[in-house]
Each structure stands twice: as structure tokens, then as C-alpha cells.
Design an enzyme around this catalytic site. Structure first.
Site, PDB file in Angstrom:
ATOM      1  N   LYS A 193       1.823 -16.292 -13.314  1.00  0.00           N
ATOM      2  CA  LYS A 193       1.960 -17.019 -12.044  1.00  0.00           C
ATOM      3  C   LYS A 193       0.590 -17.478 -11.564  1.00  0.00           C
ATOM      4  CE  LYS A 193       2.170 -14.640  -8.015  1.00  0.00           C
ATOM      5  NZ  LYS A 193       1.225 -14.986  -6.950  1.00  0.00           N
ATOM      6  N   ASN A 194      -0.402 -16.579 -11.621  1.00  0.00           N
ATOM      7  CA  ASN A 194      -1.698 -16.885 -10.997  1.00  0.00           C
ATOM      8  C   ASN A 194      -2.576 -17.790 -11.843  1.00  0.00           C
ATOM      9  OD1 ASN A 194      -0.849 -15.473  -8.839  1.00  0.00           O
ATOM     10  ND2 ASN A 194      -2.024 -13.611  -9.303  1.00  0.00           N
ATOM     11  N   CYS A 216      -0.720 -13.422   5.174  1.00  0.00           N
ATOM     12  CA  CYS A 216       0.497 -13.100   4.430  1.00  0.00           C
ATOM     13  C   CYS A 216       0.708 -11.599   4.564  1.00  0.00           C
ATOM     14  CB  CYS A 216       0.370 -13.529   2.980  1.00  0.00           C
ATOM     15  SG  CYS A 216      -0.630 -12.394   2.049  1.00  0.00           S
ATOM     16  N   ARG A 261      -5.599 -13.674   5.402  1.00  0.00           N
ATOM     17  CA  ARG A 261      -6.103 -14.225   4.131  1.00  0.00           C
ATOM     18  C   ARG A 261      -7.119 -15.311   4.497  1.00  0.00           C
ATOM     19  NH1 ARG A 261      -2.434 -13.000  -0.111  1.00  0.00           N
ATOM     20  NH2 ARG A 261      -3.856 -13.955  -1.559  1.00  0.00           N
ATOM     21  N   PRO A 262      -8.346 -14.918   4.872  1.00  0.00           N
ATOM     22  CA  PRO A 262      -9.333 -15.913   5.298  1.00  0.00           C
ATOM     23  C   PRO A 262      -9.631 -16.911   4.176  1.00  0.00           C
ATOM     24  CG  PRO A 262     -10.362 -13.772   4.953  1.00  0.00           C
ATOM     25  CD  PRO A 262      -8.878 -13.561   4.855  1.00  0.00           C
ATOM     26  N   ASP A 303      -3.651  -6.217  -7.890  1.00  0.00           N
ATOM     27  CA  ASP A 303      -2.220  -6.496  -8.076  1.00  0.00           C
ATOM     28  C   ASP A 303      -1.525  -5.401  -8.878  1.00  0.00           C
ATOM     29  OD1 ASP A 303      -2.542 -10.132  -8.460  1.00  0.00           O
ATOM     30  OD2 ASP A 303      -2.746  -8.790  -6.748  1.00  0.00           O
ATOM     31  N   ARG A 354       9.060 -14.344  -6.342  1.00  0.00           N
ATOM     32  CA  ARG A 354       7.904 -15.245  -6.253  1.00  0.00           C
ATOM     33  C   ARG A 354       7.030 -15.087  -7.494  1.00  0.00           C
ATOM     34  NH1 ARG A 354       4.947 -15.027  -0.517  1.00  0.00           N
ATOM     35  NH2 ARG A 354       3.625 -16.400  -1.738  1.00  0.00           N
TER      36      ARG A 354
HETATM   37  C1  EPZ Z   1      -5.671 -14.300  -6.005  1.00  0.00           C
HETATM   38  O1  EPZ Z   1      -5.565 -14.392  -4.597  1.00  0.00           O
HETATM   39  C2  EPZ Z   1      -4.274 -13.948  -6.481  1.00  0.00           C
HETATM   40  N1  EPZ Z   1      -3.347 -15.021  -6.103  1.00  0.00           N
HETATM   41  C3  EPZ Z   1      -3.835 -12.626  -5.862  1.00  0.00           C
HETATM   42  O2  EPZ Z   1      -2.566 -12.291  -6.428  1.00  0.00           O
HETATM   43  C4  EPZ Z   1      -4.835 -11.547  -6.282  1.00  0.00           C
HETATM   44  O3  EPZ Z   1      -4.475 -10.325  -5.653  1.00  0.00           O
HETATM   45  C5  EPZ Z   1      -6.244 -11.956  -5.836  1.00  0.00           C
HETATM   46  O4  EPZ Z   1      -6.568 -13.250  -6.399  1.00  0.00           O
HETATM   47  C6  EPZ Z   1      -7.312 -10.971  -6.282  1.00  0.00           C
HETATM   48  O5  EPZ Z   1      -7.271 -10.838  -7.654  1.00  0.00           O
HETATM   49  C7  EPZ Z   1      -3.327 -16.164  -6.833  1.00  0.00           C
HETATM   50  O6  EPZ Z   1      -4.061 -16.315  -7.788  1.00  0.00           O
HETATM   51  C8  EPZ Z   1      -2.334 -17.191  -6.413  1.00  0.00           C
HETATM   52  P1  EPZ Z   1      -9.330 -13.750  -3.425  1.00  0.00           P
HETATM   53  P2  EPZ Z   1      -6.804 -14.996  -3.745  1.00  0.00           P
HETATM   54  O7  EPZ Z   1      -9.723 -15.043  -2.830  1.00  0.00           O
HETATM   55  O8  EPZ Z   1      -7.418 -16.110  -4.471  1.00  0.00           O
HETATM   56  C9  EPZ Z   1     -11.153 -12.255   0.686  1.00  0.00           C
HETATM   57  C10 EPZ Z   1      -0.307 -11.666  -6.375  1.00  0.00           C
HETATM   58  O9  EPZ Z   1       0.310 -10.647  -6.014  1.00  0.00           O
HETATM   59  N2  EPZ Z   1     -11.472 -13.667   0.919  1.00  0.00           N
HETATM   60  O10 EPZ Z   1     -10.024 -13.255  -4.641  1.00  0.00           O
HETATM   61  O11 EPZ Z   1      -6.333 -15.238  -2.348  1.00  0.00           O
HETATM   62  C11 EPZ Z   1      -9.647 -12.009   0.795  1.00  0.00           C
HETATM   63  O12 EPZ Z   1      -9.288 -11.793   2.161  1.00  0.00           O
HETATM   64  C12 EPZ Z   1      -1.434 -12.223  -5.531  1.00  0.00           C
HETATM   65  O13 EPZ Z   1      -0.068 -12.298  -7.449  1.00  0.00           O
HETATM   66  C13 EPZ Z   1     -12.267 -14.010   2.012  1.00  0.00           C
HETATM   67  O14 EPZ Z   1     -12.713 -13.148   2.771  1.00  0.00           O
HETATM   68  O15 EPZ Z   1      -7.774 -13.732  -3.739  1.00  0.00           O
HETATM   69  C14 EPZ Z   1      -9.427 -10.792  -0.024  1.00  0.00           C
HETATM   70  O16 EPZ Z   1      -9.745  -9.657   0.757  1.00  0.00           O
HETATM   71  C15 EPZ Z   1      -1.698 -11.353  -4.310  1.00  0.00           C
HETATM   72  N3  EPZ Z   1     -12.543 -15.319   2.238  1.00  0.00           N
HETATM   73  C16 EPZ Z   1     -10.486 -10.927  -1.136  1.00  0.00           C
HETATM   74  O17 EPZ Z   1     -11.439 -11.895  -0.668  1.00  0.00           O
HETATM   75  C17 EPZ Z   1     -12.086 -16.315   1.417  1.00  0.00           C
HETATM   76  O18 EPZ Z   1     -12.379 -17.498   1.666  1.00  0.00           O
HETATM   77  C18 EPZ Z   1      -9.905 -11.391  -2.449  1.00  0.00           C
HETATM   78  O19 EPZ Z   1      -9.381 -12.658  -2.242  1.00  0.00           O
HETATM   79  C19 EPZ Z   1     -11.267 -15.950   0.325  1.00  0.00           C
HETATM   80  C20 EPZ Z   1     -10.983 -14.623   0.086  1.00  0.00           C
END
Ligand code: EPZ
Length: 414
Positions: free
Chosen positions: A20-21, A113, A118-119, A303, A395
Site C-alpha cells: 500500500k505504502n 488521523c 499528522r503535521p 506499522d 484500507r
Molecule cells: C508513512 O506515513 C506511512 N504511510 C505510515 O504507514 C508509516 O507509519 C509512516 O510512514 C512511518 O513509517 C504511507 O506511506 C501512506 P512520516 P507518513 O512522515 O509519511 C512526523 C500505515 O499504517 N511528521 O514518516 O505520514 C509525524 O507526525 C501508515 O500504513 C512531522 O512532524 O509518516 C510522525 O510522528 C500509518 N511533520 C513522524 O514524523 C511532517 O511534516 C513520521 O511521519 C511529517 C511527519
């Protein structure tokens, strides 16, 4: 909801779905490339359906045949309406591609979410470094790049997966060179870069902390096989672990599983990896899952934390989990406790004392991976478990109940 009569003992073979990701950023890449993109091994998931609706709204034509998804890229709109954005917060990954393709984009700020806020500050500050003007008023993001996307040096304060993907998609057809320091190293980044390079892009270092992108004039769509879903893989492994099962998973990318192997081996499972297959044999009872701390790749992925917590719930001994990535990713603990698990959550730490036996109960999924964890626990529990909130589960899992039934579980969607 999903109904499970436990305990089960799993056996047999199952093919693992496409990731998915990886599919979601690849669909953003399909928007960016001219002509036709064909994705093979594309999973049937509601998040993919939402992404397809967004692409069609923007002017692409999409056609799905089984696990093949064809996208004829066209773009006659640069705005994603609220109802489509609300459907999936990871739609933010279309932002970079939309700006790269037509120099502007308008989408409503993705909501938080189930995992907490989710900043997107890293996405926005990085795109601004590439010359994108972003107005964030009224809950909308109105972006434009009057001079086009300019290559720049960008250092991410956190190796955000989505921000890294947005940066690559914005910069791949930008002017000049972009360097991303502290880039995310997840395998899905490599899958995206491999596809973009096949379409004529110049993305170097994907999978490392420093990614260099030399902007090219334009990209032309081609074909790509979506990488296997490493989180679906670990979810089925956890299902085998809690049921003393012996299963073989096919179409696995074994390299991606290495960061998740230790809890299984510590708990006494025998895991054999050979080519694109993985066999796991679990002991009865399951040994202890010791210390889990979630980290960016190649650390233990967040995850995988929920399904592995379901393992710890029936393992012998006490486990300590530290969730370092998301603020509230222990919501599955409540459902596990209803089934008899002994779990104490304090902020980002959870302590789990394994119990002999869980008892079937009616529980509710609060997010995608947490829902999968409740299903895994239901396989081990004595009696009937009803898991509500399956709209979260579909999803990210293509037919989780069907896959587990194929492995011998008494499980069905009702
Ligand atoms: C991706 O989310 C995945 N989703 C998530 O999978 C996965 O848990 C995550 O990466 C970490 O591996 C998709 O790929 C669609 P991040 P993403 O940006 O990109 C903070 C699932 O179950 N952050 O690496 O949103 C954020 O709040 C989903 O398949 C900021 O602070 O993850 C989080 O604490 C859930 N500012 C951390 O970084 C930003 O601008 C990791 O977020 C962006 C992120």
C-alpha cells in the site's frame, strides 16, 4: 465486522499483496509522468480506490484489471476537493507531483488521523525551499511555483517518509539539482525512485540518508511491479506466531523483513527465508517478545508494532514497547485488554505481561494496523471474537479474513 472462532492453528501457503505504502506514491508519480503508467501487483485496497478517485478528478483515466492498474495521465485540474482529501490523509503525497506537473496545487489541509496529529510542516518547509509559494489560510493549502520548482539543498529535521516522497516528486522535473539530507530510507522510497528513473528521472541515493535529484525536463510513464507489502508480511507472521502455526508466505521481499525478525526469533519462532518465500514455524507456547522500540527504517517499523504487540500478549514473559514515531499508536491495547491481555500504557511506553490464554470478545478497530492486531489476537483467543471497524482494515489489507481462512483460521467477514 470480522468474526473469528479461536484458537486456530495456521498452516499452508499464502501470496503477499503489493505494498500500500508504495502504491500511493507510485500513483502520484503516474500523475507526474506523461502518457501511460501500468502498475502490476497493485493491491485491491480502499486507500488505492481513493487515490484513483483523486487521479480521475485531476484528469487522469484509470483502468483496473485484477492486480494491474493502468493510468493515462492527463491534468485539467489542480485542486483536490475536501471530500477526497478527507478520505485519505496521505493524499498530501499528491502535492509535490501536482506542483511539478502544472506549477500549482490547491488542497485542503489533511486532517489528523487515528494515530494522532499528522503535521505536514516538513512537507511545506521543504517545498518552500524549492521555491514553492504556499498559503495556508482557511484550512486550505494554495501552492504555486511561478518560476517552476528550483533545485535546492533541503535538510529534514526528521526522516519523514511522506516529506521525502513529496520532495522527490516535486524535484524530479525541477530546475537544477536537489539534495535531501536526512531523507527517509524506507524501501518504498527505493520503489518510487526506481520507477521514476525508469521513466527518465535522475534520482540517486534512494534508500540512503542523502538523496540527490537532478531535475529533467519531463518524464514518460512506463510499467512497474509494486514491491511486496512488508507490513502485510509481518502481520501474517504474527498470526502464525500466536497460533503455533507453520506457514509459508510467497512473493515476499525478504530483505525488507530483516528489521522485524528479532522479536520472532526471540520468541522461539524458526524463520527460513529463501528467495521470494518466507517460512515461519512457531512454538507452543510462544516465548517472550522482549524489547521493541520503533524507529525510522532500518529500525523496527512503527506499522509492525500493533501486530507484534498481539504476539507479546500471549508470549511467555514481559515485553516493553517504546513507540517513538506516532503520538497515539496504542489504541489497540484497549481491545487486547478486553480479550484478557495484561498491558500497561504510559505515554509512549507500553508494558505487556504475556498471559496463558486470551478470551474472545467484541472489540473495535480504531486504526488500520491496530485493527489487524485485534484480528491476530482473535486467532489465539478461546472462543468468538468480533472485530468492528473493518473499514480501517480494508484500507491496507487486501482480504485479510480471506487470507487467514486460506491458512486454516475459522474467520469470516459478517
Ligand atoms: C508513512 O506515513 C506511512 N504511510 C505510515 O504507514 C508509516 O507509519 C509512516 O510512514 C512511518 O513509517 C504511507 O506511506 C501512506 P512520516 P507518513 O512522515 O509519511 C512526523 C500505515 O499504517 N511528521 O514518516 O505520514 C509525524 O507526525 C501508515 O500504513 C512531522 O512532524 O509518516 C510522525 O510522528 C500509518 N511533520 C513522524 O514524523 C511532517 O511534516 C513520521 O511521519 C511529517 C511527519
Amino acid at each position: 465486522m470480522i468474526m473469528i472462532d479461536g484458537p486456530a492453528e495456521l498452516g499452508g501457503e499464502l501470496a503477499i499483496q503489493g505494498a500500500k505504502n508504495s502504491t500511493l506514491p507510485l500513483l502520484a508519480a503516474a500523475l507526474l509522468c506523461k502518457g501511460q503508467t501500468v502498475l502490476h501487483n497493485c493491491p485491491n485496497l480502499s486507500d488505492v480506490d481513493t487515490a484513483v478517485r483523486i487521479l480521475e478528478h485531476l484528469g487522469c483515466r484509470c483502468r483496473r484489471e485484477g492486480h494491474d492498474l493502468t493510468v493515462d495521465s492527463g491534468m485539467n485540474d489542480c485542486e483536490i476537493p475536501e471530500e477526497l482529501m478527507r478520505g485519505m490523509r496521505s493524499s498530501i503525497v499528491f502535492l509535490g507531483a501536482m506542483i511539478a506537473r502544472c506549477g500549482r496545487a490547491r488542497l485542503c489541509s489533511p486532517g489528523g488521523c487515528e494515530l494522532g496529529p499528522r503535521p505536514i510542516d516538513l512537507h511545506l518547509s521543504s517545498l518552500r525551499r524549492l521555491g514553492v509559494e504556499i498559503d495556508e489560510s482557511g484550512g486550505w493549502l494554495t501552492c504555486q511555483a511561478p518560476e517552476g520548482v528550483q533545485g535546492a539543498y533541503v535538510s529534514l529535521s526528521f526522516p519523514s517518509v511522506g516529506a521525502t516522497e513529496n520532495l522527490i516528486l516535486a524535484a524530479v522535473c525541477g530546475k537544477g539539482t536537489t539534495i535531501i539530507a536526512n531523507a527517509a530510507r524506507e524501501p518504498e522510497i527505493c520503489d518510487l525512485a526506481e520507477y521514476l528513473n525508469r521513466c527518465g528521472g535522475r534520482v540517486y541515493g534512494a534508500g540512503e540518508s542523502c538523496v540527490i535529484i537532478d531535475g529533467v525536463k519531463e518524464l514518460f510513464g512506463s510499467e512497474h511491479r509494486v514491491m511486496p507489502d512488508r507490513i502485510a508480511t509481518v502481520t501474517y507472521m504474527a498470526a502464525a506466531a500466536v497460533t503455533g502455526g507453520n506457514i509459508t508466505l510467497r512473493d515476499v521481499d525478504n530483505a525488507h523483513i530483516l528489521p522485524m525478525l528479532s522479536p520472532f526469533e526471540e520468541a522461539g519462532c524458526e524463520v527460513r527465508q529463501l528467495g521470494g518465500s518466507l517460512n515461519i514455524m512457531a512454538p507452543r507456547p510462544l516465548g517472550a517478545v522482549k524489547h521493541i522500540r520503533t524507529m525510522p527504517y532500518p529500525g523496527f517499523p512503527t506499522d509492525a508494532q500493533p501486530p507484534v504487540m498481539a504476539m507479546a500478549a500471549v508470549g511467555q514473559g514481559t515485553s516493553v514497547f517504546v513507540e517513538n514515531i506516532f503520538e497515539s499508536r496504542y489504541r489497540h491495547a484497549e481491545g487486547l485488554q478486553r480479550m484478557g491481555a495484561k498491558i500497561k500504557v504510559e505515554g509512549k511506553v507500553a508494558v505487556i505481561e504475556g498471559v496463558e490464554r486470551l478470551t474472545g470478545a467484541s472489540v473495535e478497530a480504531a486504526d488500520l494496523r491496530g485493527g489487524a492486531a485485534l484480528v491476530v489476537a482473535g486467532l489465539a483467543a478461546q472462543g468468538r471474537t468480533l472485530v468492528g471497524g473493518t473499514e480501517y482494515i480494508c484500507r491496507g489489507y487486501e482480504n485479510l479474513a480471506g487470507g487467514l481462512a486460506d491458512l486454516g483460521a475459522r474467520i469470516r467477514e459478517v
